[in-house]
Scaffold this active site. Structure first.
Site, PDB file in Angstrom:
ATOM      1  N   HIS A  47       0.862  -1.369  -0.033  1.00 34.16           N
ATOM      2  CA  HIS A  47      -0.032  -0.205   0.067  1.00 34.16           C
ATOM      3  C   HIS A  47       0.751   1.391  -0.065  1.00 34.16           C
ATOM      4  O   HIS A  47       1.349   1.730   1.002  1.00 34.16           O
ATOM      5  CB  HIS A  47      -0.988   0.146   1.182  1.00 34.16           C
ATOM      6  CG  HIS A  47      -1.911  -1.100   1.410  1.00 34.16           C
ATOM      7  ND1 HIS A  47      -1.239  -2.499   1.540  1.00 34.16           N
ATOM      8  CD2 HIS A  47      -2.993  -1.423   1.015  1.00 34.16           C
ATOM      9  CE1 HIS A  47      -2.249  -3.326   1.844  1.00 34.16           C
ATOM     10  NE2 HIS A  47      -3.396  -2.710   1.212  1.00 34.16           N
ATOM     11  N   HIS A  78      -4.006   3.355  -3.427  1.00 30.98           N
ATOM     12  CA  HIS A  78      -4.078   2.961  -1.857  1.00 30.98           C
ATOM     13  C   HIS A  78      -3.305   1.356  -1.671  1.00 30.98           C
ATOM     14  O   HIS A  78      -2.877   1.361  -1.008  1.00 30.98           O
ATOM     15  CB  HIS A  78      -5.672   2.393  -1.702  1.00 30.98           C
ATOM     16  CG  HIS A  78      -6.044   1.798  -0.679  1.00 30.98           C
ATOM     17  ND1 HIS A  78      -5.920   2.183   0.742  1.00 30.98           N
ATOM     18  CD2 HIS A  78      -6.046   0.240  -0.589  1.00 30.98           C
ATOM     19  CE1 HIS A  78      -6.232   1.146   1.649  1.00 30.98           C
ATOM     20  NE2 HIS A  78      -6.123  -0.191   1.067  1.00 30.98           N
ATOM     21  N   GLU A  81     -17.397  -4.211  24.725  1.00 36.42           N
ATOM     22  CA  GLU A  81     -16.499  -5.348  24.861  1.00 36.42           C
ATOM     23  C   GLU A  81     -15.221  -5.309  23.954  1.00 36.42           C
ATOM     24  O   GLU A  81     -14.020  -5.590  24.437  1.00 36.42           O
ATOM     25  CB  GLU A  81     -17.249  -6.313  24.547  1.00 36.42           C
ATOM     26  CG  GLU A  81     -18.372  -6.642  25.557  1.00 36.42           C
ATOM     27  CD  GLU A  81     -19.760  -5.877  25.213  1.00 36.42           C
ATOM     28  OE1 GLU A  81     -19.695  -5.208  24.142  1.00 36.42           O
ATOM     29  OE2 GLU A  81     -20.597  -6.075  25.992  1.00 36.42           O
ATOM     30  N   HIS A  89     -28.091 -15.321  25.264  1.00 38.86           N
ATOM     31  CA  HIS A  89     -26.932 -15.090  26.258  1.00 38.86           C
ATOM     32  C   HIS A  89     -26.268 -16.539  26.544  1.00 38.86           C
ATOM     33  O   HIS A  89     -25.655 -16.333  27.520  1.00 38.86           O
ATOM     34  CB  HIS A  89     -27.610 -14.550  27.598  1.00 38.86           C
ATOM     35  CG  HIS A  89     -28.113 -12.910  27.458  1.00 38.86           C
ATOM     36  ND1 HIS A  89     -28.743 -12.434  26.561  1.00 38.86           N
ATOM     37  CD2 HIS A  89     -27.600 -11.868  28.084  1.00 38.86           C
ATOM     38  CE1 HIS A  89     -28.811 -11.300  26.679  1.00 38.86           C
ATOM     39  NE2 HIS A  89     -27.904 -10.865  27.841  1.00 38.86           N
TER      40      HIS A  89
END
Ligand SMILES: Cc1ncc(C[n+]2csc(CCOP(=O)(O)OP(=O)(O)O)c2C)c(N)n1
Ligand SMILES: [Mg+2]
Length: 667
Positions: A26, A261, A413, A475
């Site tokens: 890149h 890129h 999280e 859950h």
């Protein structure tokens, strides 16, 4: 002395030439951010190329890790042990210049980046670690911890949700020494970003409580310098410097376009860049005056030396603190008495035989270990009361008082886990962070990065199965344990009682070369009698918990909350005249590392009648029970009902285990 522009052009040519030679990589981002990097590294960045481990160095993170040639060029030019031959080996096997920057492969690379958004979160972790260490160690007139964290990030990092999680918390915690540069080039892989990214990033970061410096010309050295000065002057808030750059700057036909890129510019275009920049040398040839303009070795050694003097004065005034700093930050060692005290706690847990949830046993372990280890830095993603991660000595880290040892991560999280990676990469702490096992999936890639980087982290996961009950299948993890176990370099522990839990915590604290996942139950568990030898064998990951008189007919293998029902089933089988061994296997990876003789003693290869019992995806266990064995596990999602009802419904009962073993022995 070459001009600033010419110094920056050295990055451009090295980057385009290395990508061209590798025929992969890149060039756009390094060519676009070269001027910013030049000003930062030559005028501000505090580092010593001859000692990349100097603890008070500034940290640099390339969150847009695809631009790896930018950091390799910087390290090479400024005098790190990264010779030009390594740049010629860009992206080749066993080179020090892998495709994306990797911690541990290249001196001076602080963290592995490439998965977009995680680098900025690592940077937040590093800045947070610096702030906490400074609060814990600095004293009036003695600032031994005083460094900045600089992060480069692009549109991709900004689009990733994790940048929100981490940067939002960075604002709340007032990480004033974090300075991020947003490479606002308007381009990502698919082209101009207007079609998919139109946020007002400045407003977004202002709303987080950041200091934002808008629209800086990323190719104008004085403007960049002024922005960094303003960023450093703001010490209460993190700063985002939004730099307007041209991707692939210097490439007449490809700059400003996504064409630059992620692929080589092509030989013709490379030649045109040389002409445009007025760069005459062949690939990988850097003129001596350009090297001289970049060389940071003398300046770096001098700044480290002045820090050494500061530290000597600190040591004279605060010998105990200085010794703790040496232990925690420089050597990364545990206190000399840790192992013995932890061992005593394990024996005590065994002797007490409390019938408690393993999450509660975990809290008891933390309560002791937090007293022994001031470096233990806790946290939970808004589930402290459920994960049981808070203990009496926990003190929250706040913007105005960062001397604590506990981070309220909020419901983040992924951010929490990537921030923990940054804390761990920074050094000085052992971080633990918790959520429900199910939501490990939100954080999975950061946990993987922790393992890949060989960073110590302790991930605490509670509510580990259908046994958690009424919250239902959303859950109740099924596949998460398997995924954790399949990830290289994670030690996953799922413990059966308080003694096993204490062992798992000790192991996680002593494991300095990678993360541990500690998996705990919501519900109360039995406690098991053990001989001293059995207690010692817990640390081997798997051991004989209950044995038969004489050679067993069958072996039952179980973990965590199912060990209780498995032991009861073994008793029932014994009453029926069957000889059954129960193996508790809290950590499969730890067990797998034991020597062949030990493993054979636990699981003798000629005994093929084996049944594994665990409330998680069944497939994993065939490795241990073989084709002839059976697994009582999960092959579907759970259901919403009280835990005991679910355990019965899904077959985690004495009757089902007994009949499964009987069937197997009849076959
Ligand atoms: C999590 C993640 N998703 C996708 C990718 C693949 N990827 C690499 S770079 C990139 C686009 C990045 O755009 P930007 O940050 O603006 O970089 P620039 O093109 O400006 O250098 C993508 C999608 C990745 N590396 N990480
Ligand atoms: Mg971009």
């Amino acid at each position: 002395m070459p001009s600033r522009k010419h110094l920056a052009d050295a990055i451009r040519v090295l980057s385009m030439d290395a990508v061209q030679k590798a025929n992969s990589g890149h060039p756009g981002a390094p060519m676009g951010m070269a001027d910013i990097a030049e000003v930062l590294w030559n005028d501000f960045f505090k580092h010593n190329p001859t000692n990349p481990n100097w603890p008070d160095r500034d940290r640099f993170v390339l969150s847009n890790g695809h631009g790896s040639m930018l950091i390799y060029s910087l390290l090479h030019l400024s005098g790190y042990d990264l010779p030009i031959d390594e740049l010629k080996q860009f992206r080749q096997l066993h080179s020090k210049t892998p495709g994306h920057p990797e911690r541990g492969y290249t001196v001076g690379v602080e963290t592995t980046t490439g998965p977009l958004g995680q680098g900025i979160a690592n940077g937040v972790g590093m800045a947070l670690a610096e702030k906490i260490l400074a609060a814990q160690f600095n004293r009036d007139g003695h600032t031994v911890v005083d460094h900045n964290t600089y992060v480069f990030l692009g549109d991709g990092c900004m689009m990733e949700g994790i940048s929100h999680e981490a940067c939002s918390l960075a604002g709340t915690l007032g990480l004033g020494k974090l300075i991020a540069f947003y490479d606002d080039n308007g381009i990502s892989i698919d082209g101009h970003v207007e079609g998919w990214f139109t946020d007002d990033t400045a407003k977004r970061f202002e709303s987080y409580g950041w200091h934002v410096i808008r629209a800086v010309d990323g190719h104008n050295a004085p403007a960049i310098k002024a922005a960094i000065e303003a960023a450093k002057a703001e010490t209460q808030k993190p700063t985002l410097i939004i730099t307007k750059t041209v991707i692939g700057f210097g490439s007449p036909n490809k700059q400003g376009s996504h064409d630059s890129h992620g692929s080589p510019l092509g030989l013709e275009e490379v030649a045109l860049v040389r002409k445009t920049l007025g760069w005459e040398q062949e690939p990988f040839v850097i003129p001596a005056d350009v090297y001289a303009g970049w060389d940071a070795k003398a300046k770096g050694s001098a700044s480290e030396k002045s820090w050494d003097e500061k530290f000597a004065a600190y040591e004279a005034a605060y010998p105990e603190l200085a010794a703790e700093f040496e232990r925690r930050v420089v050597k990364g060692e545990l206190p000399a008495d840790f192992a013995a005290k932890a061992e005593a706690f394990i024996q005590e847990s065994q002797a007490k035989g409390e019938k408690i949830a393993s999450r509660k046993a975990s809290q008891n372990s933390i309560a002791l270990f937090a007293q022994l280890l001031p470096e233990l830095l806790g946290g939970s993603a808004d589930l402290a009361g459920s994960n049981l991660t808070l203990v009496k000595t926990s003190k929250g880290v706040e913007a105005g008082d960062a001397s604590g040892n506990y981070i309220y991560y909020g419901v983040r999280e992924f951010g929490m886990s990537a921030i923990m990676n940054g804390i761990s990469a920074h050094g000085g702490f052992i971080a633990y962070g918790a959520t429900f096992l199910m939501f490990q999936q939100y954080a999975a890639n950061a946990v993987r990065m922790s393992a890949l980087m060989k960073l110590q982290n302790i991930f605490v996961y509670t509510h580990d199965s259908i046994g958690q009950g009424e919250d239902g299948p959303t859950h109740q993890p099924i596949e998460v344990l398997g995924t954790l176990r399949l990830t290289p370099n994670i030690d996953t522990w799922r413990t059966a009682d308080a003694a096993e839990t204490a062992v798992s915590w000790k192991a996680a604290i002593e494991r300095r070369t990678g993360p541990s996942a500690l998996v705990f139950s919501r519900q109360n568990l039995d406690a098991f009698a053990r001989t001293p030898e059995q207690v010692a064998n817990i640390a081997k990951g798997g051991y004989v918990l209950v044995d038969s008189q004489g050679e067993p007919d069958a072996i039952l293998i179980s973990t965590g909350s199912e060990v209780g029902v498995t032991v009861k089933a073994a008793e029932a089988l014994k009453a029926k005249g069957k000889k059954v061994r129960v193996v508790s296997m809290p950590s499969t990876s730890v067990f797998d590392r034991q020597d062949a003789a030990y493993k054979e003693s636990v699981l003798p290869s000629h005994i093929s009648a084996r049944v594994a019992v665990e409330t998680a995806a069944a497939d994993y266990w065939y490795k241990y029970v073989g084709f002839d064995g059976r697994v009582i596990g999960m092959t579907t999602f759970g259901e919403s009902a009280p835990g005991p009802a679910l355990l019965e419904y899904f077959g985690f009962t004495v009757d089902n285990i007994v009949s499964t073993v009987e069937e197997l022995l009849e076959d």
